[in-house]
Design a protein around this motif. Structure first.
Motif, PDB file in Angstrom:
ATOM      1  N   GLU A  28       0.828  -1.204   0.000  1.00  0.00           N
ATOM      2  CA  GLU A  28       0.000   0.000   0.000  1.00  0.00           C
ATOM      3  C   GLU A  28       0.866   1.259   0.000  1.00  0.00           C
ATOM      4  OE1 GLU A  28      -3.689   2.064   2.410  1.00  0.00           O
ATOM      5  OE2 GLU A  28      -2.682   0.368   3.303  1.00  0.00           O
ATOM      6  N   GLN A  32       1.105   4.013  -3.058  1.00  0.00           N
ATOM      7  CA  GLN A  32       0.840   5.440  -2.849  1.00  0.00           C
ATOM      8  C   GLN A  32       1.960   6.279  -3.450  1.00  0.00           C
ATOM      9  OE1 GLN A  32      -1.759   7.076  -1.679  1.00  0.00           O
ATOM     10  NE2 GLN A  32      -2.928   5.275  -1.131  1.00  0.00           N
ATOM     11  N   ARG A  36       1.742   8.929  -6.625  1.00  0.00           N
ATOM     12  CA  ARG A  36       2.206  10.318  -6.500  1.00  0.00           C
ATOM     13  C   ARG A  36       3.097  10.684  -7.685  1.00  0.00           C
ATOM     14  NH1 ARG A  36       6.379  12.976  -5.466  1.00  0.00           N
ATOM     15  NH2 ARG A  36       7.650  11.216  -4.855  1.00  0.00           N
TER      16      ARG A  36
END
Length: 48
Positions: A28, A32, A36
């Motif tokens: 996770e 992320q 980004r």
């Protein structure tokens, strides 16, 4: 959607045990970070 690009990612796990193992693996956090970076690239492409 409303002038924005939407990305949906669905990860299917056959059970709770595997789902919990995937989440505990740090996937996770890595995902992320990659999203980004993808967002930064998309923004830079939109300004040319």
């Amino acid at each position: 959607m409303d002038g924005r690009t939407t990305l949906s990612i669905l990860t299917l796990a056959p059970g709770r045990e595997l789902r919990d193992a995937i989440l505990a693996s740090g996937m996770e956090v890595g995902m992320q970070e990659q999203l980004r970076v993808l967002e930064e690239i998309a923004i830079s492409l939109g300004t040319e």
